[in-house]
Design a protein around this motif. Structure first.
Motif, PDB file in Angstrom:
ATOM      1  N   PHE A 230     -13.360  51.096  -8.324  1.00  0.00           N
ATOM      2  CA  PHE A 230     -13.301  52.210  -9.404  1.00  0.00           C
ATOM      3  C   PHE A 230     -14.625  52.292  -9.799  1.00  0.00           C
ATOM      4  O   PHE A 230     -15.349  51.455 -10.409  1.00  0.00           O
ATOM      5  N   GLY A 231     -14.800  53.760 -10.160  1.00  0.00           N
ATOM      6  CA  GLY A 231     -16.159  54.152 -10.820  1.00  0.00           C
ATOM      7  C   GLY A 231     -17.282  54.130 -10.131  1.00  0.00           C
ATOM      8  O   GLY A 231     -18.383  54.504 -10.395  1.00  0.00           O
ATOM      9  N   GLN A 232     -17.475  53.923  -8.829  1.00  0.00           N
ATOM     10  CA  GLN A 232     -18.409  53.807  -7.979  1.00  0.00           C
ATOM     11  C   GLN A 232     -18.747  55.507  -7.804  1.00  0.00           C
ATOM     12  O   GLN A 232     -18.138  56.198  -7.242  1.00  0.00           O
ATOM     13  N   ALA A 233     -20.162  55.578  -7.872  1.00  0.00           N
ATOM     14  CA  ALA A 233     -20.525  57.098  -7.803  1.00  0.00           C
ATOM     15  C   ALA A 233     -20.890  57.154  -6.350  1.00  0.00           C
ATOM     16  O   ALA A 233     -21.266  56.451  -5.496  1.00  0.00           O
ATOM     17  N   GLY A 234     -20.575  58.714  -6.167  1.00  0.00           N
ATOM     18  CA  GLY A 234     -21.069  59.235  -4.876  1.00  0.00           C
ATOM     19  C   GLY A 234     -20.611  60.735  -4.514  1.00  0.00           C
ATOM     20  O   GLY A 234     -19.654  61.309  -5.100  1.00  0.00           O
ATOM     21  N   SER A 235     -21.241  61.278  -3.630  1.00  0.00           N
ATOM     22  CA  SER A 235     -21.138  62.786  -3.284  1.00  0.00           C
ATOM     23  C   SER A 235     -19.872  63.144  -2.705  1.00  0.00           C
ATOM     24  O   SER A 235     -19.262  63.916  -2.334  1.00  0.00           O
ATOM     25  N   MET A 236     -19.168  61.819  -1.989  1.00  0.00           N
ATOM     26  CA  MET A 236     -18.116  61.965  -1.158  1.00  0.00           C
ATOM     27  C   MET A 236     -16.882  62.359  -2.096  1.00  0.00           C
ATOM     28  O   MET A 236     -15.803  62.746  -1.237  1.00  0.00           O
ATOM     29  N   TRP A 237     -16.863  62.014  -3.487  1.00  0.00           N
ATOM     30  CA  TRP A 237     -15.645  62.194  -4.163  1.00  0.00           C
ATOM     31  C   TRP A 237     -15.786  63.626  -4.868  1.00  0.00           C
ATOM     32  O   TRP A 237     -17.120  63.593  -5.471  1.00  0.00           O
ATOM     33  N   SER A 238     -14.981  64.360  -4.850  1.00  0.00           N
ATOM     34  CA  SER A 238     -15.135  65.599  -5.822  1.00  0.00           C
ATOM     35  C   SER A 238     -15.198  65.555  -7.409  1.00  0.00           C
ATOM     36  O   SER A 238     -16.049  66.271  -7.863  1.00  0.00           O
ATOM     37  N   SER A 239     -14.877  64.420  -7.799  1.00  0.00           N
ATOM     38  CA  SER A 239     -15.202  64.226  -9.321  1.00  0.00           C
ATOM     39  C   SER A 239     -16.584  63.345  -9.565  1.00  0.00           C
ATOM     40  O   SER A 239     -17.012  63.416 -10.563  1.00  0.00           O
ATOM     41  N   GLY A 240     -17.286  63.140  -8.649  1.00  0.00           N
ATOM     42  CA  GLY A 240     -18.327  62.509  -8.575  1.00  0.00           C
ATOM     43  C   GLY A 240     -18.537  60.981  -8.474  1.00  0.00           C
ATOM     44  O   GLY A 240     -19.537  60.432  -8.471  1.00  0.00           O
ATOM     45  N   TYR A 241     -17.415  60.650  -8.616  1.00  0.00           N
ATOM     46  CA  TYR A 241     -17.159  58.958  -8.787  1.00  0.00           C
ATOM     47  C   TYR A 241     -15.863  58.602  -7.922  1.00  0.00           C
ATOM     48  O   TYR A 241     -14.956  59.545  -8.065  1.00  0.00           O
ATOM     49  N   HIS A 242     -15.852  57.495  -7.493  1.00  0.00           N
ATOM     50  CA  HIS A 242     -14.525  56.923  -7.057  1.00  0.00           C
ATOM     51  C   HIS A 242     -13.594  56.571  -8.068  1.00  0.00           C
ATOM     52  O   HIS A 242     -13.839  55.853  -8.956  1.00  0.00           O
ATOM     53  N   THR A 243     -12.055  57.199  -7.950  1.00  0.00           N
ATOM     54  CA  THR A 243     -11.041  56.924  -8.877  1.00  0.00           C
ATOM     55  C   THR A 243     -10.052  55.810  -8.594  1.00  0.00           C
ATOM     56  O   THR A 243      -9.100  55.979  -9.269  1.00  0.00           O
ATOM     57  N   GLY A 244     -10.510  55.134  -7.678  1.00  0.00           N
ATOM     58  CA  GLY A 244      -9.335  54.205  -7.187  1.00  0.00           C
ATOM     59  C   GLY A 244      -9.958  52.749  -6.375  1.00  0.00           C
ATOM     60  O   GLY A 244     -11.064  52.658  -6.771  1.00  0.00           O
ATOM     61  N   LEU A 245      -9.027  52.271  -5.821  1.00  0.00           N
ATOM     62  CA  LEU A 245      -9.513  50.932  -5.089  1.00  0.00           C
ATOM     63  C   LEU A 245      -9.250  51.117  -3.611  1.00  0.00           C
ATOM     64  O   LEU A 245      -8.065  51.333  -3.386  1.00  0.00           O
ATOM     65  N   ASP A 246     -10.315  50.865  -2.693  1.00  0.00           N
ATOM     66  CA  ASP A 246     -10.179  51.083  -1.421  1.00  0.00           C
ATOM     67  C   ASP A 246      -9.795  49.664  -0.610  1.00  0.00           C
ATOM     68  O   ASP A 246     -10.709  48.821  -0.878  1.00  0.00           O
ATOM     69  N   PHE A 247      -8.589  49.783  -0.007  1.00  0.00           N
ATOM     70  CA  PHE A 247      -8.271  48.561   1.063  1.00  0.00           C
ATOM     71  C   PHE A 247      -8.341  48.845   2.411  1.00  0.00           C
ATOM     72  O   PHE A 247      -7.603  49.585   2.964  1.00  0.00           O
ATOM     73  N   ALA A 248      -9.496  48.410   3.030  1.00  0.00           N
ATOM     74  CA  ALA A 248      -9.743  49.172   4.300  1.00  0.00           C
ATOM     75  C   ALA A 248      -8.699  48.005   5.483  1.00  0.00           C
ATOM     76  O   ALA A 248      -8.894  47.057   5.172  1.00  0.00           O
TER      77      ALA A 248
END
Length: 348
Positions: A230-248
């Motif tokens: 959560f909160g990780q920045a990146g252009s892949m997210w429309s808000s500019g940062y990651h809004t959740g937690l990813d379980f690959a």
């Protein structure tokens, strides 16, 4: 009184100086001539009755006894010195004195005419005076010394009393300070022990609560890897940062209900792909996104651990994973899913 024998003496010569005369400094031509007086029994026979002794040269009363003592004293003062040096005795010339019998009145018996020798009078008076003065001085000095010693002792007692009182006060103060310090230390130790016990009890209670929650909550999937937080920045997210937690995880991996609740949404959600929303009893919404399939429908009640879908790669993704978001009270902005899961006793 026994008669005195006349003492042999050389005939008196006025022009010749008499050696060692008694009571005078030397021969004087303006005094004399002198007649030698030798008392006899007839001349010194006492007269009955009271008598008075005439004063001679300074007021000293003279009697026959006094005269004899005076002669003896003269011999002791001068003649005895001659005797000690080996000189022969010499005759003693006296000034013309009244007849001893004329000094005695007829009023008093002879026995009462005896007077105290001059040497005894002077010696006794001086001795008595000196003894009395010495005794009085000694008594006064002793009294003064005793009073000074008593005052010194009293002052010393006062000093000792004050010193003892000061020492006792200091000891009492030290004892009070020590007692206060010990009491303070004991209170601090008790407070620290109480705090430690409270912290231990809190930890225990929290552990029990988490254990209970762990029985009520579960992780949404298994065999996973955390790839984005959560909160990780990146252009892949429309808000500019990651809004959740990813379980690959591989596609098709089961997705389970984290806690008991109600399904409030199940379907396509644009960039989230296929999404299921589980609303808990406290109003918290859990978003399960990018599913490959959905196994529940809206309004369905599920319990902890029930399967609600499968991992997929639908929506805006770069690979198969489960994107989990947490929205307290359904609010638009989410919170960190990692912290929320840990608060429920789970460790992703």
């Amino acid at each position: 009184m026994a008669s005195n024998r006349p003492a042999p003496a050389a005939p008196f010569v006025p022009s010749q100086e008499q050696p060692e005369t008694f009571g005078y400094g030397g021969y004087r031509t303006d005094e004399g001539p002198w007649e030698e007086w030798n008392p006899t029994e007839e001349s010194i026979r006492p007269v009955r009755g009271r008598h008075r002794v005439a004063k001679q040269r300074g007021g000293l009363a003279r009697s026959s006894t006094v005269l004899g003592v005076g002669v003896i004293a003269a011999v002791g003062a001068g003649g005895m010195a001659s005797a000690q040096t080996g000189k022969p005795p010499v005759s003693i010339s006296l000034p013309d004195l009244p007849n001893v019998g004329s000094l005695i009145s007829d009023d008093e018996p002879a026995a009462e005419t005896a007077a105290t020798p001059l040497s005894d009078i002077g010696g006794t008076a001086v001795a008595d005076s000196e003894d009395t003065g010495t005794a009085a001085t000694a008594d006064a000095g002793e009294a003064l010394r005793t009073r000074i010693m008593a005052q010194a002792e009293q002052q010393q007692v006062q000093v000792d009393t004050k010193a003892q009182a000061a020492t006792e006060a200091a000891l009492a103060k030290q004892a009070q300070e020590a007692a206060a310090a010990a009491e303070k230390k004991a209170a601090e130790e008790a407070a620290a022990a109480k705090k430690a016990a409270e912290e231990e009890a809190a930890k225990k209670a929290e552990a029990e609560r988490l254990a209970e929650l762990a029985r009520q909550y579960t992780l949404p999937t298994s065999s996973y890897t955390i790839t984005s937080t959560f909160g990780q920045a990146g252009s892949m997210w429309s808000s500019g940062y990651h809004t959740g937690l990813d379980f690959a995880a591989p596609t098709g991996t089961l997705i389970k209900a984290v806690h008991t609740g109600t399904i409030t949404e199940a379907g396509w959600a644009g960039s989230y792909g296929y999404r299921t929303i589980l609303t808990l009893d406290d109003g918290t919404e859990l978003w399960f996104c990018h599913q490959s399939s959905i196994s529940v429908s809206v309004g369905q009640k599920v319990s902890t651990g029930d399967v609600i879908g499968r991992v997929g790669a639908t929506g805006n993704v770069t690979g198969p994973h489960l994107h989990l978001e947490v929205h307290p009270d359904g609010q638009a902005g989410g919170i960190d899913p990692m912290a929320w899961l840990r608060d429920k006793g789970l460790t992703p």
